[in-house]
Design a protein around this motif. Structure first.
Motif, short mmCIF file in Angstrom:
data_model
loop_
_atom_site.label_atom_id
_atom_site.label_comp_id
_atom_site.label_asym_id
_atom_site.label_seq_id
_atom_site.Cartn_x
_atom_site.Cartn_y
_atom_site.Cartn_z
N SER A 34 0.97 -1.32 -0.01
CA SER A 34 0.10 -0.01 0.04
C SER A 34 0.80 1.24 0.01
O SER A 34 0.61 2.14 -0.68
N ASP B 229 2.21 1.74 -3.43
CA ASP B 229 1.19 2.38 -4.36
C ASP B 229 0.93 3.79 -4.15
O ASP B 229 0.86 4.58 -5.13
N THR C 28 0.71 4.18 -8.45
CA THR C 28 0.36 3.16 -9.41
C THR C 28 0.07 1.94 -8.68
O THR C 28 1.02 1.47 -7.91
N SER C 29 -0.76 1.24 -8.83
CA SER C 29 -1.21 -0.21 -8.14
C SER C 29 -0.83 -1.27 -9.14
O SER C 29 -1.26 -1.57 -10.19
N TRP D 143 -0.30 -4.37 -8.63
CA TRP D 143 -1.21 -5.51 -8.45
C TRP D 143 -2.50 -5.29 -9.21
O TRP D 143 -2.83 -6.37 -9.92
N SER D 144 -3.09 -4.23 -9.31
CA SER D 144 -4.12 -3.87 -10.10
C SER D 144 -3.80 -4.21 -11.50
O SER D 144 -4.64 -4.61 -12.43
#
Length: 317
Positions: free
Chosen positions: A124, A127, A132-133, A135-136
């Motif tokens: 987290s 991110d 930027t995520s 994971w997504s």
């Protein structure tokens, strides 16, 4: 960022992801030591699945984590040697191996919980720091690559480059003779015209367009050099058929058939189709190879309106 990535750009994505994976795997080794979790990083996917369910079949584990059956069996043996898992033959089928965590393995479920919490918090933080995520983004990439492989996407671009200068347009009555000529040319070159050919080529506008289908034409400097049709299927387990593909020999080798096929696939999706069917002949080796590259899978051959057909294929859209 290293010189390679700055200079090479996206073409180095495989190397870049591999190095990132190696960095994270190295971190995993260090973190397991820090938190007193005595497992190897490659064991973790199996450990996690077993921590959620008491017994799992080896085949089930392979499906859940995306490993091969052989790889899972090998890893289970390593974990069993370390005293983390136990195995047994399935009561319903003695050929099937089931796996479960031992008491030692289940104790690690509690030991690893603080590590899980701290990893989630660190991600987290990354991110927020990067905006930027990852994971997504990975989930989105995986979903897109499931629909069309990376190899397939690169091949698509290769074909698009090779077919530069070719325009794919919708059929209009002015292409009536060209549609028939392009198809007659290849059929006569390999086989003989059949009654069903005449029905479709002489009455394309009613037989194909009038029944919910579509026709594309490939143009080079305004001249029709290729064509392909999308036929709406009725009373069939499939939604549409890719049919009447023809490219004049003078421009073959420029990926025009591939471009036409991509247009047909997109049109089928646009019209709500879920499956795209085709019939061909294994004598047409380049065409069969192209269909396989596009993702078509061979079916068990059944009846056909064409005497020349000896292979049937389908693409899940």
């Amino acid at each position: 960022m290293t010189y390679l990535y700055t200079s090479a750009g996206p073409k180095s994505i495989g190397t870049r992801l591999r190095q990132l994976s190696e960095q994270l795997t190295g971190a995993a080794h260090d973190l397991y030591t820090t938190y007193g979790v005595n497992i190897e990083p490659k064991w973790w996917p199996i450990f996690y699945c077993l921590s959620e369910n008491n017994w799992n079949q080896v085949g089930e584990l392979a499906e859940k984590i995306g490993y091969s059956h052989v790889a899972v069996s090998r890893t289970v043996k390593e974990m069993a040697k370390a005293g983390l898992v136990r195995t047994r033959a399935s009561a319903s089928d003695g050929r099937v191996t089931e796996v479960s965590l031992t008491v030692k393995g289940r104790d690690l479920i509690h030991t690893i919980q603080p590590q899980y919490e701290d990893i989630s918090a660190a991600i987290s933080q990354l991110d927020a720091e990067t905006g930027t995520s990852l994971w997504s983004a990975l989930a989105a990439w995986e979903d897109a690559l499931h629909k069309r492989s990376f190899t397939g996407r690169v091949r698509d671009q290769r074909h698009l480059r090779r077919s530069a200068g070719i325009d794919i347009v919708d059929y209009t009555p002015k292409y009536r003779e060209a549609f028939k000529t392009l198809n007659t040319e290849w059929i006569d070159g390999f086989f003989v015209m059949e009654q069903h050919d005449y029905e479709m080529l002489d009455g394309a506008e009613s037989y194909i367009l009038g029944r919910g289908g579509h026709i594309f034409m490939a143009l080079l400097d305004g001249e029709a050099v290729g064509t392909c049709a999308l036929q709406k299927l009725h009373q069939s387990p499939y939604d549409f058929e890719l049919t009447k593909m023809g490219v004049t020999p003078k421009v073959q080798g420029r990926s025009i058939g591939y471009r036409l096929s991509l247009a047909i696939i997109e049109k089928a999706r646009e019209l709500g189709g879920k499956t795209l069917y085709l019939e061909s002949n294994t004598k047409l080796e380049p065409a069969i190879r192209m269909y396989r590259q596009l993702g078509f899978q061979e079916l068990d051959f059944t009846s056909s309106p064409y005497a020349r057909a000896n292979i049937q294929m389908v693409l899940e859209l």
